[in-house]
Each structure stands twice: as structure tokens, then as C-alpha cells.
Write a protein that holds these residues in place. Structure first.
Motif, mmCIF file in Angstrom:
data_model
loop_
_atom_site.group_PDB
_atom_site.id
_atom_site.type_symbol
_atom_site.label_atom_id
_atom_site.label_comp_id
_atom_site.label_asym_id
_atom_site.label_seq_id
_atom_site.Cartn_x
_atom_site.Cartn_y
_atom_site.Cartn_z
ATOM 1 N N ALA A 308 42.836 -19.966 95.000
ATOM 2 C CA ALA A 308 43.032 -18.560 95.644
ATOM 3 C C ALA A 308 42.163 -19.246 97.110
ATOM 4 C CB ALA A 308 42.871 -17.470 95.136
ATOM 5 N N PRO A 309 42.283 -18.768 98.118
ATOM 6 C CA PRO A 309 42.124 -19.367 99.128
ATOM 7 C C PRO A 309 40.204 -19.161 99.157
ATOM 8 C CG PRO A 309 44.194 -18.824 100.189
ATOM 9 C CD PRO A 309 43.416 -18.802 98.707
ATOM 10 N N GLY A 310 40.246 -18.024 98.849
ATOM 11 C CA GLY A 310 38.850 -16.867 98.505
ATOM 12 C C GLY A 310 37.644 -17.118 98.046
ATOM 13 N N TYR A 311 39.088 -18.004 96.891
ATOM 14 C CA TYR A 311 37.357 -18.702 95.679
ATOM 15 C C TYR A 311 37.820 -20.168 95.268
ATOM 16 C CZ TYR A 311 37.930 -13.784 95.511
ATOM 17 O OH TYR A 311 37.955 -12.524 95.115
ATOM 18 N N ARG A 312 38.340 -20.568 96.287
ATOM 19 C CA ARG A 312 37.731 -22.641 96.588
ATOM 20 C C ARG A 312 36.674 -22.941 96.040
ATOM 21 N NH1 ARG A 312 43.402 -22.225 97.216
ATOM 22 N NH2 ARG A 312 43.843 -22.425 99.406
ATOM 23 N N SER A 313 36.183 -22.342 96.472
ATOM 24 C CA SER A 313 34.344 -22.650 95.979
ATOM 25 C C SER A 313 34.116 -22.748 95.345
ATOM 26 C CB SER A 313 33.572 -22.449 97.643
ATOM 27 O OG SER A 313 33.323 -21.453 97.262
ATOM 28 N N GLY A 314 34.796 -22.252 94.188
ATOM 29 C CA GLY A 314 34.713 -21.743 92.834
ATOM 30 C C GLY A 314 33.595 -20.641 92.677
ATOM 31 N N LEU A 315 33.342 -20.807 91.314
ATOM 32 C CA LEU A 315 32.452 -19.203 91.007
ATOM 33 C C LEU A 315 30.861 -19.266 90.505
ATOM 34 C CD1 LEU A 315 35.118 -18.381 88.062
ATOM 35 C CD2 LEU A 315 35.161 -17.529 90.424
ATOM 36 N N ALA A 316 30.421 -18.683 91.013
ATOM 37 C CA ALA A 316 28.933 -18.761 91.182
ATOM 38 C C ALA A 316 28.429 -18.212 89.443
ATOM 39 C CB ALA A 316 28.419 -17.285 91.351
ATOM 40 N N GLY A 317 29.319 -17.084 88.919
ATOM 41 C CA GLY A 317 29.074 -16.544 87.416
ATOM 42 C C GLY A 317 30.072 -16.086 86.898
ATOM 43 N N ILE A 318 30.228 -14.900 85.611
ATOM 44 C CA ILE A 318 31.081 -14.591 85.889
ATOM 45 C C ILE A 318 30.489 -13.276 84.402
ATOM 46 C CG2 ILE A 318 32.937 -14.020 84.800
ATOM 47 C CD1 ILE A 318 33.794 -16.913 84.343
ATOM 48 N N ALA A 319 31.045 -12.198 84.660
ATOM 49 C CA ALA A 319 30.539 -10.785 84.077
ATOM 50 C C ALA A 319 31.693 -10.151 83.253
ATOM 51 C CB ALA A 319 29.677 -10.535 84.902
ATOM 52 N N THR A 359 30.686 -14.355 90.240
ATOM 53 C CA THR A 359 31.445 -13.747 91.936
ATOM 54 C C THR A 359 33.055 -13.708 90.992
ATOM 55 O OG1 THR A 359 31.543 -16.455 91.938
ATOM 56 C CG2 THR A 359 33.367 -14.767 92.921
ATOM 57 N N LEU A 360 32.989 -13.325 89.949
ATOM 58 C CA LEU A 360 34.283 -12.302 89.599
ATOM 59 C C LEU A 360 33.756 -11.806 88.175
ATOM 60 C CD1 LEU A 360 37.564 -14.864 88.143
ATOM 61 C CD2 LEU A 360 36.387 -13.330 90.151
ATOM 62 N N CYS A 361 34.067 -10.561 87.765
ATOM 63 C CA CYS A 361 33.954 -9.608 87.064
ATOM 64 C C CYS A 361 34.932 -9.326 86.263
ATOM 65 C CB CYS A 361 32.426 -8.647 87.082
ATOM 66 S SG CYS A 361 33.279 -7.899 88.978
ATOM 67 N N GLY A 362 34.806 -8.083 84.977
ATOM 68 C CA GLY A 362 36.070 -7.476 84.570
ATOM 69 C C GLY A 362 35.671 -6.896 83.136
ATOM 70 N N GLU A 363 36.413 -5.882 82.764
ATOM 71 C CA GLU A 363 36.280 -4.872 81.469
ATOM 72 C C GLU A 363 37.638 -5.100 80.948
ATOM 73 O OE1 GLU A 363 33.575 -1.495 82.569
ATOM 74 O OE2 GLU A 363 35.312 -1.496 83.570
ATOM 75 N N GLU A 364 37.764 -4.639 79.348
ATOM 76 C CA GLU A 364 38.938 -4.828 78.411
ATOM 77 C C GLU A 364 39.862 -3.841 79.603
ATOM 78 O OE1 GLU A 364 39.070 -1.120 76.963
ATOM 79 O OE2 GLU A 364 36.941 -1.547 77.550
ATOM 80 N N SER A 365 39.274 -2.940 79.941
ATOM 81 C CA SER A 365 40.147 -1.739 80.079
ATOM 82 C C SER A 365 40.809 -1.579 81.210
ATOM 83 C CB SER A 365 39.304 0.229 79.946
ATOM 84 O OG SER A 365 38.141 -0.246 80.757
ATOM 85 N N PHE A 366 41.398 -2.912 81.475
ATOM 86 C CA PHE A 366 42.467 -2.994 82.569
ATOM 87 C C PHE A 366 41.694 -2.824 83.628
ATOM 88 C CE2 PHE A 366 44.708 -1.380 79.210
ATOM 89 C CZ PHE A 366 45.521 -2.206 78.836
ATOM 90 N N GLY A 367 40.219 -3.454 83.891
ATOM 91 C CA GLY A 367 39.760 -3.158 85.496
ATOM 92 C C GLY A 367 39.119 -4.958 85.420
#
Ligand code: VG1
Ligand code: CO
Length: 543
Positions: A308-319, A359-367
Motif C-alpha cells: 500500500a502506498p501509505g506504507y511503502r517505506s515499511g513499518l517502525a513497529g507493531i503493537a 506503524t500498525l496495531c490491532g486487537e483480537e476484537s476485530f480492531g
């Protein structure tokens, strides 16, 4: 127009939970109840005078009345400008987007998310701060403290403000600006994803069914998926927001979004199915006869983010929130980036996002979400998936299976016991807490427990501490059971039990999750005495 100061007495139950203050509509409609809480918010905001605030909600019953009250209170409390979504609508992610784009001090979001609506249903109110994210615990605790001592609130005596057309109006000294609830958000989405590629995907015959569940995302999905991306009109169903959500339960999961699931399991099923919740911050992703667990969805998006163009440069980290499976950790590991484990609730991602650590994060509860705003974002996740499928030209199922082959599969399930007796739930948790020392190192039914604790989080940025965020049992083979009580319910207690197990061997990836986890599902009950404490034979909702 006159400012009236109204004498009131505090309520003792206005402590915000996982995501704002949620109560039955009839509780909110008690005289002074809403006003007390709103005044408590205003009293805790130092820079309120002359400031810009954002206001909107998911359109549920009482949304329209509450908005008028809040506008009059804001005008009486010195707010300079209020940006309000047309017809009082703003999805939670759109509100976050508008706060950030317009440099607002914060925003008030009226929603009880996925909880049912209507006169007998739930209502909720949440304050978001200037980064667009939910108020941190420090602030919600201050608001709560204020609500325990409040003695008066201020209100402008004025007529209701019409909200059906965009444009500026005055309310006392305050400017009310009615804005298109979709425009800023749609523009942001266009800046992140390759709309041309997705348009090509649709024009090539790829079919999608998006179920807005009669909640707030209908207008957003129509504008973005149909008008801007060219999906056929009937790709978006239940697209008109209704005050009672059509009597439904807008929680996008296998139980409550049953009609969508059925549509994806039919012979003539579309290629892709998705749904959002009441306020638009959750998402469920389905392929043809295939359900993507939210934990896997986060991991798959992370592994493929650069498409995806908005994330072309990669991720700083995930939570990920603690109860979310560790599928994302495996991706972070491979990418050589950090992965943070936070308590449940989006507010815990805010500091990490602001500090640029993730850069990205998420929850098991569909978030699922990213640094583009400070809320989880349902349609964003849908667009990310579409962008990915437009690139790889694989089916949803193959995309996920490929991922498992590469990283292993984290079998995952969540069992919810809803509306159980509060005391029984507390007893279950405190007994479990009391037996942690004993559980660590023991091996019930031959499954050795490596770690048993009550999750405690220290925020790596501001070092604030949050305790009692869920009981974790980690087994030696990387299986895990987590227990916690919901902080969003409005009646009794809800026990959530999260169960998972890692399977590296691709020849064993084809099982049904309940089957694959059967041993641990049994153990979860044995260890905590769920049936004994709750009297329930089985969970109400399995996701
Ligand atoms: C639930 C979920 C949590 C989510 C919260 C708000 O909280 O488990 O992951 O952040 O709802 O979601 P709880 O305390 O009931 O488990 V919602 O969409 O306000 O939009
Ligand atoms: Co929600």
C-alpha cells in the motif's frame, strides 16, 4: 440568549470503561446525567476557552438529543468552534481523522460501539484528545473524580441547532460548523491506498459484499467503495444508519453478522465480505467460505504492508493487545522490528503511535489500525485488504494460507460468557488470581504451565502503570489461555476467555479452530471453574 447555571448532585457511576462511559439509554436520560458527565469533561480541559472541538456519533437512539445538549453546554463553557458531522454523524475513525486534520483540542464521540441501540439499548460518550485518540487513563480518571464532586453545570438557553446542512452558524459566542462526515476521511483513505489498482480489481469482476449493519459506516462505504472505487451499488448492504440499527447487534463477528457469513458461504458467494460495527472502528474480513481471525488479519497486513502506498517505506513497529494472538509477533520478528504487547483498549496504542515506535496495531476484537489516525478503523482495514488482493491477485483464503505456511498458524478462539452475575464473575477472577503461584510450574492434564500472571503494563513512553489487565497462562508449547472481564458491558459482567496454540507444521493447518483447541478449551474451564462459577454450560459468543 442566556447562560444558565444548573445546580446538580454527583452520580457515583460515571467511571469510563475500556472505551468511554457506556450505560443503558434510560440511565443517560435521567435528569442531569449526561450534563454532569459533559461538564466533568469540560472542567478537566485546561485550554477549553476559544478552542475547537469535534462532535458526532454513530447515529444511535438519543444521538440527536444528546448532541443538542452538548452544543448548548459547549457554548456556555467558552468553546470557540464546534465541528459537527452532518445529521450528528461521525464514525469513530472519522472523528479521529477530523480532530487531527483541523487541529482540534479534542472531540466528543457519542457511541456505544457494537452494543445494541434503541430506547432499551445502550448509549455512550467518549472524549478523544488532540492526537485524535481516546483520552488516556490519567484523564479519564480525572474526569471520573470530577464527576464525583460536581455541583453545577452551564448551559446556553437557545433553540436547537439544525444539523442537516453543511455550513456555519452561531450559537451564542460559539461557531457551529456542520461538516460532511465523510469528506476528510475519504480523502485520507485515498492518500493511503492505491485506488486505481482497487478500481481495476472491481472492474475485472471481483465481487465484494460490505455489510454496514444499519450503523454509521453506510455513508462512508457508499462514498468510498461505490462512488470512488466503482464497486456496484448493491455491494454495500444495510447502508442506511438507523437509530436502533434495525434491531440488530452491529458487532461484526460470526454470530452477529450471520447474514453476511451466510452470503459468503453460498454457491454464488462474492470474493470478499466485510462488516463494521456500530461506530465503524471494527472490521470483520471474510473470503469465500473463509473467516480471517482479526489476529491473523493484523499479521497478514503487517507482512504485506508495503503493497500500500501509505506504507511503502515499511513499518517502525507493531503493537497488539495482550489477548491478541502472537501471529503479529512472528512477523515483527522476521522484519526485525519491535512488537509491543499492550492492555486491551485502543487508548494504550496512542503513546506508541505518537512516539513513532509503531506503524500498525490491532486487537483480537476485530480492531485493526495504524498511525494514520488514533482509533481502530474498520473501512481502512477493508481497503488495506482490497489493496493487497489487487496486488497479489490471490483469494483471501490463499493469502492467509500462504501466510500460515510461511510463519506457522496461531489457532485462536475467544469464548464470551455474557451477562453473568457480577459477583460470580469477580469471585472467579479473584480465585484465579489467588491460585497463580500454584499454577505456575504445574501441569494440569499433562500441559505444563510456564508462566501464570496478572498482566501489568508499563507504558514504554510515559512509564505509567496499568495493573490487573487480565490473567495469562502460558504453556510450555506456546499455547496460551487468557481470562479477563469486559469493561464495555452495561448489564452484569462478561467473562472473556482467549485460547490459542501455535502450530508450525503446515500439514496440520487445516483443522477447525475449536477442534484444534479442544484440549485447552477444556483446560480453561477446569482451571477457572467457569461452569461452577457461572452456571453456564457454554459460551454465548464464540469468535
Ligand atoms: C472490547 C474489546 C476491546 C475493544 C473495546 C472497545 O472491550 O475487547 O478490544 O478495544 O471493546 O471496542 P472489553 O473491555 O469489553 O473487552 V469498541 O469497538 O468501542 O469500539
Ligand atoms: Co466500535
Amino acid at each position: 440568549m442566556r447562560i444558565r447555571t444548573v445546580t446538580t448532585l454527583p452520580f457515583d457511576d460515571q467511571r469510563p470503561g475500556t472505551s468511554g462511559l457506556r450505560k443503558k439509554v434510560h440511565v443517560f436520560r435521567q435528569p442531569h446525567y449526561l450534563e454532569n458527565f459533559v461538564q466533568s469533561i469540560f472542567d478537566c480541559l485546561e485550554d477549553l476557552t476559544g478552542a475547537t472541538l469535534v462532535l458526532g456519533g454513530d447515529g444511535r437512539y438519543y444521538n440527536d438529543q444528546a448532541i443538542q445538549v452538548i452544543l448548548k453546554m459547549a457554548a456556555a463553557n467558552g468553546v470557540g468552534r464546534m465541528l459537527v458531522g452532518r445529521d450528528g454523524l461521525l464514525s469513530t475513525p472519522a472523528a479521529s481523522c477530523v480532530i487531527r486534520r483541523h487541529g482540534a483540542l479534542g472531540g466528543i464521540i457519542l457511541s456505544a460501539s457494537h452494543n445494541p441501540a434503541g430506547p432499551e439499548g445502550d448509549f455512550g460518550i467518549k472524549y478523544n484528545v488532540s492526537n485524535g485518540g481516546p483520552a488516556p487513563e490519567k484523564l479519564t480518571e480525572r474526569i471520573y473524580a470530577r464527576s464525583r464532586e460536581i455541583r453545577e453545570y452551564r448551559l446556553l438557553e437557545a433553540d436547537d441547532v439544525p444539523l442537516d446542512r453543511c455550513g456555519q452558524q452561531r450559537l451564542g459566542e460559539m461557531t457551529v460548523e456542520v461538516i460532511d462526515p465523510v469528506a476528510d476521511y475519504a480523502e485520507l483513505m485515498e492518500s493511503l491506498f492505491d485506488f486505481d489498482r482497487i478500481r481495476e480489481l472491481f472492474s475485472g469482476g471481483f465481487r465484494i459484499r460490505y455489510d454496514a449493519m444499519h450503523a454509521v459506516t453506510g455513508p462512508y462505504a457508499r462514498e468510498i467503495l461505490v462512488r470512488r472505487l466503482g464497486a456496484p451499488e448493491d455491494s454495500v448492504v444495510n447502508a442506511t444508519p438507523l437509530p436502533d440499527f434495525g434491531g440488530g447487534h452491529p458487532d461484526p463477528n460470526l454470530t452477529y453478522a450471520r447474514a453476511l457469513v451466510d452470503a459468503l458461504w453460498r454457491e454464488d458467494a462474492p470474493d470478499f465480505g466485510a462488516a463494521s460495527d456500530g461506530d465503524g472502528d471494527r472490521n470483520m474480513i471474510l473470503g469465500r467460505r473463509f473467516f480471517v481471525t482479526p489476529s491473523d488479519s493484523l499479521a497478514v497486513l503487517a507482512a504485506n504492508a508495503t503493497c500500500a502506498p501509505g506504507y511503502r517505506s515499511g513499518l517502525a513497529g507493531i503493537a497488539r493487545s495482550m489477548p491478541t494472538s502472537r501471529a503479529a509477533d512472528r512477523v515483527a520478528d522476521r522484519l526485525g522490528i519491535p512488537c509491543y504487547e499492550t492492555p486491551t483498549g485502543w487508548k494504550f496504542f496512542g503513546n506508541l503511535l505518537d512516539a513513532g515506535r509503531i506503524t500498525l496495531c490491532g486487537e483480537e476484537s476485530f480492531g485493526t489500525g495504524s498511525n494514520h489516525i488514533r482509533e481502530k478503523d474498520g473501512l481502512w482495514a477493508v481497503l488495506f485488504w482490497l489493496n493487497l488482493l489487487a496486488e497479489n491477485r490471490r483469494s483471501v483464503a490463499d493469502t492467509v494460507r500462504d501466510h500460515w505456511r510461511e510463519f506457522g498458524r496461531d489457532y485462536y478462539t475467544r469464548h464470551d460468557y455474557e451477562g453473568i452475575d457480577s459477583e460470580a464473575a469477580q469471585r472467579l477472577m479473584s480465585e484465579l488470581r489467588g491460585s497463580l503461584a500454584e499454577l505456575a510450574g504445574s501441569a494440569p492434564d499433562g500441559h505444563r504451565i510456564r508462566l501464570a500472571d496478572d498482566f501489568r503494563y508499563e507504558d514504554p513512553v510515559d512509564h505509567s502503570i496499568s495493573e490487573h489487565q487480565g490473567i495469562r497462562l502460558l504453556f510450555e508449547n506456546e499455547a496460551r489461555i487468557v481470562y479477563r472481564l469486559s469493561g464495555t458491558g452495561t448489564a452484569g459482567a462478561t467473562l472473556r476467555v482467549y485460547i490459542e496454540r501455535y502450530e508450525p507444521d503446515p500439514s496440520r493447518h487445516g483443522l477447525d479452530a475449536q477442534q484444534a483447541l479442544a484440549d485447552y478449551i477444556r483446560l480453561a474451564d477446569e482451571i477457572a471453574g467457569i461452569r461452577r462459577h457461572t452456571g453456564r454450560e457454554r459460551p454465548d459468543v464464540i469468535t
